[in-house]
Design a protein around this motif. Sequence first.
Motif, PDB file in Angstrom:
ATOM      1  N   THR A   1      -0.014   7.840   9.609  1.00 20.09           N
ATOM      2  CA  THR A   1      -0.361   6.477   9.207  1.00 20.09           C
ATOM      3  C   THR A   1      -0.585   5.620  10.435  1.00 20.09           C
ATOM      4  O   THR A   1       0.216   5.648  11.371  1.00 20.09           O
ATOM      5  CB  THR A   1       0.742   5.849   8.337  1.00 20.09           C
ATOM      6  N   ILE A   2      -1.675   4.862  10.426  1.00 17.80           N
ATOM      7  CA  ILE A   2      -2.025   3.959  11.521  1.00 17.80           C
ATOM      8  C   ILE A   2      -1.993   2.535  10.977  1.00 17.80           C
ATOM      9  O   ILE A   2      -2.793   2.172  10.116  1.00 17.80           O
ATOM     10  CB  ILE A   2      -3.421   4.290  12.079  1.00 17.80           C
ATOM     11  N   GLY A   3      -1.049   1.731  11.470  1.00 16.20           N
ATOM     12  CA  GLY A   3      -0.842   0.380  10.961  1.00 16.20           C
ATOM     13  C   GLY A   3       0.175   0.416   9.839  1.00 16.20           C
ATOM     14  O   GLY A   3      -0.121   0.896   8.743  1.00 16.20           O
ATOM     15  N   LEU A   4       1.395  -0.085  10.082  1.00 16.35           N
ATOM     16  CA  LEU A   4       2.513   0.213   9.191  1.00 16.35           C
ATOM     17  C   LEU A   4       3.128  -0.972   8.467  1.00 16.35           C
ATOM     18  O   LEU A   4       3.868  -0.778   7.507  1.00 16.35           O
ATOM     19  CB  LEU A   4       3.617   0.921   9.991  1.00 16.35           C
ATOM     20  N   ARG A   5       2.852  -2.193   8.892  1.00 14.20           N
ATOM     21  CA  ARG A   5       3.528  -3.308   8.235  1.00 14.20           C
ATOM     22  C   ARG A   5       3.023  -3.476   6.802  1.00 14.20           C
ATOM     23  O   ARG A   5       1.847  -3.376   6.528  1.00 14.20           O
ATOM     24  CB  ARG A   5       3.320  -4.609   9.032  1.00 14.20           C
ATOM     25  N   ASN A   6       3.952  -3.755   5.895  1.00 15.80           N
ATOM     26  CA  ASN A   6       3.649  -4.021   4.487  1.00 15.80           C
ATOM     27  C   ASN A   6       2.863  -2.891   3.838  1.00 15.80           C
ATOM     28  O   ASN A   6       3.414  -1.866   3.506  1.00 15.80           O
ATOM     29  CB  ASN A   6       2.926  -5.366   4.338  1.00 15.80           C
ATOM     30  N   GLN A   7       1.566  -3.059   3.664  1.00 19.73           N
ATOM     31  CA  GLN A   7       0.786  -2.100   2.903  1.00 19.73           C
ATOM     32  C   GLN A   7       0.722  -0.744   3.573  1.00 19.73           C
ATOM     33  O   GLN A   7       0.607   0.285   2.901  1.00 19.73           O
ATOM     34  CB  GLN A   7      -0.623  -2.634   2.657  1.00 19.73           C
ATOM     35  N   GLY A   8       0.810  -0.706   4.888  1.00 15.09           N
ATOM     36  CA  GLY A   8       0.830   0.570   5.582  1.00 15.09           C
ATOM     37  C   GLY A   8       2.015   1.426   5.159  1.00 15.09           C
ATOM     38  O   GLY A   8       1.877   2.629   4.919  1.00 15.09           O
ATOM     39  N   TRP A   9       3.186   0.801   5.059  1.00 17.77           N
ATOM     40  CA  TRP A   9       4.351   1.546   4.587  1.00 17.77           C
ATOM     41  C   TRP A   9       4.233   1.840   3.094  1.00 17.77           C
ATOM     42  O   TRP A   9       4.622   2.912   2.624  1.00 17.77           O
ATOM     43  CB  TRP A   9       5.643   0.803   4.867  1.00 17.77           C
ATOM     44  N   THR A  10       3.674   0.907   2.327  1.00 23.01           N
ATOM     45  CA  THR A  10       3.539   1.115   0.882  1.00 23.01           C
ATOM     46  C   THR A  10       2.743   2.367   0.575  1.00 23.01           C
ATOM     47  O   THR A  10       3.154   3.206  -0.243  1.00 23.01           O
ATOM     48  CB  THR A  10       2.866  -0.106   0.224  1.00 23.01           C
ATOM     49  N   ILE A  11       1.590   2.541   1.212  1.00 18.57           N
ATOM     50  CA  ILE A  11       0.775   3.722   0.929  1.00 18.57           C
ATOM     51  C   ILE A  11       1.428   4.987   1.473  1.00 18.57           C
ATOM     52  O   ILE A  11       1.288   6.068   0.889  1.00 18.57           O
ATOM     53  CB  ILE A  11      -0.665   3.567   1.464  1.00 18.57           C
ATOM     54  N   THR A  12       2.173   4.855   2.564  1.00 20.34           N
ATOM     55  CA  THR A  12       2.916   6.005   3.090  1.00 20.34           C
ATOM     56  C   THR A  12       4.002   6.422   2.118  1.00 20.34           C
ATOM     57  O   THR A  12       4.145   7.605   1.779  1.00 20.34           O
ATOM     58  CB  THR A  12       3.538   5.663   4.453  1.00 20.34           C
ATOM     59  N   ASN A  13       4.767   5.466   1.653  1.00 18.63           N
ATOM     60  CA  ASN A  13       5.875   5.726   0.741  1.00 18.63           C
ATOM     61  C   ASN A  13       5.390   6.397  -0.539  1.00 18.63           C
ATOM     62  O   ASN A  13       6.014   7.341  -1.042  1.00 18.63           O
ATOM     63  CB  ASN A  13       6.573   4.400   0.415  1.00 18.63           C
ATOM     64  N   LYS A  14       4.250   5.939  -1.065  1.00 12.41           N
ATOM     65  CA  LYS A  14       3.703   6.525  -2.283  1.00 12.41           C
ATOM     66  C   LYS A  14       3.145   7.929  -2.052  1.00 12.41           C
ATOM     67  O   LYS A  14       2.954   8.684  -3.011  1.00 12.41           O
ATOM     68  CB  LYS A  14       2.591   5.631  -2.834  1.00 12.41           C
ATOM     69  N   SER A  15       2.894   8.269  -0.807  1.00 16.69           N
ATOM     70  CA  SER A  15       2.233   9.536  -0.491  1.00 16.69           C
ATOM     71  C   SER A  15       3.190  10.660  -0.143  1.00 16.69           C
ATOM     72  O   SER A  15       2.767  11.823  -0.081  1.00 16.69           O
ATOM     73  CB  SER A  15       1.261   9.329   0.682  1.00 16.69           C
ATOM     74  N   THR A  16       4.453  10.349   0.074  1.00 18.49           N
ATOM     75  CA  THR A  16       5.391  11.392   0.505  1.00 18.49           C
ATOM     76  C   THR A  16       5.557  12.532  -0.497  1.00 18.49           C
ATOM     77  O   THR A  16       5.879  13.653  -0.076  1.00 18.49           O
ATOM     78  CB  THR A  16       6.761  10.787   0.844  1.00 18.49           C
ATOM     79  N   PRO A  17       5.343  12.335  -1.816  1.00 19.00           N
ATOM     80  CA  PRO A  17       5.421  13.505  -2.703  1.00 19.00           C
ATOM     81  C   PRO A  17       4.269  14.492  -2.512  1.00 19.00           C
ATOM     82  O   PRO A  17       4.360  15.637  -2.961  1.00 19.00           O
ATOM     83  CB  PRO A  17       5.358  12.883  -4.112  1.00 19.00           C
TER      84      PRO A  17
END
Length: 455
Positions: A45-61
């Motif tokens: 992930t490139i760029g992590l604040r707010n939405q960056g973490w949101t899309i990462t978190n949803k993608s871990t499965p």
Amino acid sequence: MSAPLNLSRRQVLGSIAAGSAGVMMSSAGRVLGAPAPSDRPVFATIGLRNQGWTITNKSTPFADFAAFADVDETVLGENLEKLEKKTGKKADGYKDYRKVLERDDIDAVMIGAPDHWHTKISVEAMLAGKDVYCEKPLTLTIDEGKLIEKVVKQTGRVFQVGTMQRSENDQRFLKAIALIRDGRIGEIRKVTCGINGATGSPVIPAIEVPKGLDWDRWLGPAPKVDYRALPEMREGYGGGVPLYTNCHYAWRNWYEYSGGQMNDWGAHHVDIATWALGAGDTGPNKVTPVSFSLPVDYKDGYPTVNDQYNSPTKFEILANMPGDIPMVITSEGDNGILFEGTKGRFFVNRGKLAGKPVEDLESNPLPEGAVEEVYGGPVSKNHTDNFVAAIKSRKQPISDVWSHNRMLETCHLANISIRLGRALNWDPNARQIIGDDEANSFLSRESRKGYEIDM
């Protein structure tokens, strides 16, 4: 001063040429463009604040994360810790996203950086052999969208735009389109997209850059300006940052980095409305600013001051869509989409799907498979799930760059019409504004030296 982030013309054209030939090889000899080597692709992930973490978190499965990149050391460190706590696995952290693109073990990147960075990172990622998931809105200008389309085609990369309403929210947006396709409101006569207004700001002083933030690299392709902030802090979503600033979170209120509410919420609701109208490969022929309010004075389409928010606070835009169907984009009323037809009307947003045609579904349900037909197959419950499936099939996902850019052109044109205070006639085939050289100058932007893509 950060190291320049521009690719040489030889690097860009060489990579495109290799992609056009159908196969690109990494330094380790891995074929780029082939399916992922396992059922769990490796992401960064490139760029992590707010939405960056949101899309990462949803993608871990669906994927493993090997690396993060962010120009803010604090944001980078916090998110590396969150990932390890959630998955039990450590990822590498970088301030320079190019370090991510150099790695041969990463199949795809997720881009959560501010809008003004989307195009540069997306293009360089594809040229490096990575598939891309990029947050919406995809671009800052219309010409940036054309460039991304060109590189997607020439490299064969899979590219998902983060318009999650196409995949999530209990399928209510898909059901809305299915209702229209099944003739439940007859012929469409009008579509209204309510996308919320915004607020202006006080004068925001220039202050010292916060510790750990590489301000020059955060600005990137945008003009070099002072960091600005007031001490009052934001609460809720986007909390932990100044309420008034030209950086974290509030960058959405500046045309230098974003398209304001027009592009932020418009990228969601105008997308669904355009899809419902079957206009995903064309767009409007005219955009008219019925009314609007700007928080600062403008001259020749540019703000006259640089110490206050400058994107619109209120607006009503009329877009003339195919079939002479009016699409109204407004900051007033409920956030969501109102579809009106010859036989009825209904409203849809992230909380409800309401109206008599919806109530009638209880006694007269949609045909079996109607929602799946809209989606083009079994509906993914998660936007990343659809992206991973596309990586494996090497087919473009549900939110492809072509339909997204066509939709977003309406929003970009709306912003240009507000900045210049006049209606714009648009040629959707040539993708040019008709008879208005000044307006056409806003279809592209000049990147700051050292941050260009030299093509």
